[in-house]
Design a protein around this motif. Structure first.
Motif, mmCIF file in Angstrom:
data_model
loop_
_atom_site.group_PDB
_atom_site.id
_atom_site.type_symbol
_atom_site.label_atom_id
_atom_site.label_comp_id
_atom_site.label_asym_id
_atom_site.label_seq_id
_atom_site.Cartn_x
_atom_site.Cartn_y
_atom_site.Cartn_z
ATOM 1 N N LEU A 1 0.832 -1.216 0.000
ATOM 2 C CA LEU A 1 0.000 0.000 0.000
ATOM 3 C C LEU A 1 0.862 1.260 0.000
ATOM 4 O O LEU A 1 0.341 2.376 0.069
ATOM 5 C CB LEU A 1 -0.904 0.023 1.227
ATOM 6 N N GLU A 2 2.182 1.053 -0.029
ATOM 7 C CA GLU A 2 3.138 2.163 0.010
ATOM 8 C C GLU A 2 2.989 3.009 1.267
ATOM 9 O O GLU A 2 3.052 4.229 1.244
ATOM 10 C CB GLU A 2 3.038 3.014 -1.266
ATOM 11 N N LEU A 3 2.741 2.304 2.368
ATOM 12 C CA LEU A 3 2.694 2.975 3.666
ATOM 13 C C LEU A 3 3.824 2.404 4.520
ATOM 14 O O LEU A 3 3.930 1.190 4.685
ATOM 15 C CB LEU A 3 1.360 2.699 4.353
ATOM 16 N N ALA A 4 4.686 3.276 5.036
ATOM 17 C CA ALA A 4 5.812 2.800 5.850
ATOM 18 C C ALA A 4 5.605 3.199 7.303
ATOM 19 O O ALA A 4 4.927 4.189 7.597
ATOM 20 C CB ALA A 4 7.100 3.397 5.321
ATOM 21 N N PHE A 5 6.156 2.419 8.203
ATOM 22 C CA PHE A 5 6.079 2.746 9.626
ATOM 23 C C PHE A 5 7.410 3.317 10.088
ATOM 24 O O PHE A 5 8.465 2.952 9.575
ATOM 25 C CB PHE A 5 5.713 1.495 10.434
ATOM 26 N N ARG A 6 7.347 4.207 11.073
ATOM 27 C CA ARG A 6 8.561 4.823 11.630
ATOM 28 C C ARG A 6 9.514 3.758 12.166
ATOM 29 O O ARG A 6 10.689 3.746 11.896
ATOM 30 C CB ARG A 6 8.174 5.781 12.759
ATOM 31 N N ASP A 7 8.963 2.858 12.975
ATOM 32 C CA ASP A 7 9.804 1.841 13.616
ATOM 33 C C ASP A 7 8.938 0.616 13.944
ATOM 34 O O ASP A 7 7.736 0.602 13.680
ATOM 35 C CB ASP A 7 10.433 2.407 14.897
ATOM 36 N N GLU B 1 7.983 -0.437 16.754
ATOM 37 C CA GLU B 1 6.986 -0.155 17.790
ATOM 38 C C GLU B 1 5.675 0.318 17.150
ATOM 39 O O GLU B 1 4.590 -0.151 17.491
ATOM 40 C CB GLU B 1 7.545 0.917 18.730
ATOM 41 N N GLU B 2 5.814 1.251 16.196
ATOM 42 C CA GLU B 2 4.620 1.767 15.516
ATOM 43 C C GLU B 2 3.939 0.649 14.721
ATOM 44 O O GLU B 2 2.712 0.518 14.749
ATOM 45 C CB GLU B 2 4.989 2.928 14.590
ATOM 46 N N ALA B 3 4.741 -0.140 14.028
ATOM 47 C CA ALA B 3 4.184 -1.239 13.231
ATOM 48 C C ALA B 3 3.418 -2.222 14.126
ATOM 49 O O ALA B 3 2.317 -2.659 13.775
ATOM 50 C CB ALA B 3 5.294 -1.948 12.473
ATOM 51 N N THR B 4 3.972 -2.534 15.273
ATOM 52 C CA THR B 4 3.331 -3.478 16.192
ATOM 53 C C THR B 4 2.005 -2.924 16.703
ATOM 54 O O THR B 4 1.010 -3.641 16.823
ATOM 55 C CB THR B 4 4.276 -3.775 17.385
#
Ligand SMILES: [Zn+2]
Length: 412
Positions: free
Chosen positions: A361-367, A369-372
């Protein structure tokens, strides 16, 4: 041109649509419908029931989206009974609510056989006027008063009731053809009389028990406009709604734009049919109800030609056999369906597969922790929807995690 009365759309999918037997939407799905309606330039979404406990977090979270400018300029309005108590409870449970429709029955049939002596014609008016005043006291910005079963209400009483609503401070009257018994001829006559006596904007709320719902809705709107009053047509996506349904959102807009003689009436210029394909497909998926192949505008066959003369004619010039263009409805883009490996995000997803879904979806997470954190919410969203999430839902959760959390939260 500017002084001409205008026709607006109030979509009631998230109210009449979900109170329908056998079909429902999750609070996330209701939120997505509000977002799509806003993208489509729809004036107002009747987004739920402010006195119903399981709606509270969803309603408050969506009003936060209004404040954040995500759900703007659409208006979100709540449906309650026209009693002081319901108004008080609504503002206690959903303090930021600004727009309300207050509903009470007005026909002899309902007053005698539903209220059964609890209310008579005069106390119906008193009850309604009291509720309107209470809503004004609570700083409601726009109040619609719904005459339930208006189509079977004695005309003189309907006018008396509506004038009392106006006097109490209501901004609009909703004429409800609750049983779907009106015809385009009867509703035109009745709304003409009502609008001429009232000089207030009229909402037209129709049902499809006789298959006349779109015809009745535009006939009612025409009557209001012919009397110099604005009209607000109630619709549902894919014509959902109680029993045989409400007026189909797309059919109503198409009828107003392309119906013979309707071009002299002014449709809210913000309405954008480009979203039609997306919202109808989404609602069909969310409700679990397929779109009939012959549905106006968005049915599989709406632009299909097979017979020799028609196919030849449509290829020579689309205007030979097509009233409007499929591109206008947002159709014509190829839809890519993954037929090989596909990683979906579900109730039991792990972080690796989940990141793969979002990278697509071309969405990235900072780190991590955010992804989790977002993964945890996506798991809840799946429990909540009980079906694979669509891309826009995944994007919504990643973009507004705190709002999403509130929407999923229910405390019985
Ligand atoms: Zn209804």
């Amino acid at each position: 041109m500017t002084n001409k009365p205008k026709i607006h759309i109030i979509d009631v999918t998230n109210r009449d649509g979900v109170q329908t037997s056998r079909i429902c939407l999750s609070k996330l799905q209701k939120t997505m419908i509000n977002i799509y309606l806003n993208d489509m330039g729809i004036f107002q979404s009747e987004f739920g029931f402010p006195v119903t406990h399981h709606e509270t977090n969803y309603l408050n979270a969506n009003l936060e989206l209004v404040k954040m400018g995500v759900l703007s300029p659409i208006r979100l309005s709540g449906w309650i009974r026209a009693t002081r108590d319901d108004v008080k409870t609504a503002f206690k449970m959903v303090p930021q609510i600004k727009h309300l429709n207050l509903s009470i029955s007005t026909s002899d049939q309902m007053i005698m056989h539903k209220f059964k002596g609890k209310l008579d014609h005069q106390s119906v008016i008193q009850e309604m006027a009291g509720a309107v005043k209470e809503a004004l006291k609570s700083k409601a910005e726009c109040i619609g008063v719904n005459a339930e079963d208006a189509s079977r209400t004695r005309m003189d009483y309907l006018i008396e009731f509506s004038l009392a609503a106006k006097e109490a401070g209501a901004n609009r009257i909703r004429y409800c053809d609750t049983l779907g018994c009106d015809t385009p001829f009867s509703i035109y006559e009745r709304i003409k009389l009502l609008a001429e006596a009232l000089k207030l904007p009229i909402e037209i709320h129709c049902h499809n028990d006789l298959g006349l719902v779109v015809a009745n809705s535009i006939a009612g709107a025409k009557a209001a406009c012919d009397s110099g009053c604005d009209a607000y047509i109630n619709t549902c996506v894919n014509g959902m709604g109680e029993r045989a349904g409400n007026a189909d959102l797309i059919s109503v807009i198409l009828a107003l734009k392309y119906g013979t003689g309707m071009q002299e009436y002014v449709l809210d210029e913000r309405v954008n049919l480009k979203m039609a394909w997306k919202i109808c497909k989404y609602a069909s998926y969310a409700f679990g109800v397929p779109i009939p192949i012959n549905q106006p505008g968005v049915g599989t066959n709406a632009f299909a030609h097979e017979s020799g003369i028609h196919a030849d004619g449509a290829l020579k010039d689309r205007r030979n056999y097509e009233l409007y263009d499929f591109e206008e409805l947002g159709r014509g883009e190829p839809e890519i369906i993954e037929t090989g490996r596909k990683i979906t995000a579900g109730e039991y997803s792990g972080i690796k597969g989940f990141r793969n879904v979002y990278e697509k979806l071309e969405l990235a997470f900072r780190d991590d922790e955010e992804a989790t954190k977002v993964l945890e919410l996506v798991r809840y969203a799946n429990v909540h929807n009980q079906k694979p999430l669509v891309d826009d839902e995944l994007k919504f959760i990643a973009t507004y995690p705190d709002i999403a959390r509130k929407i999923f939260t229910m405390t019985p």
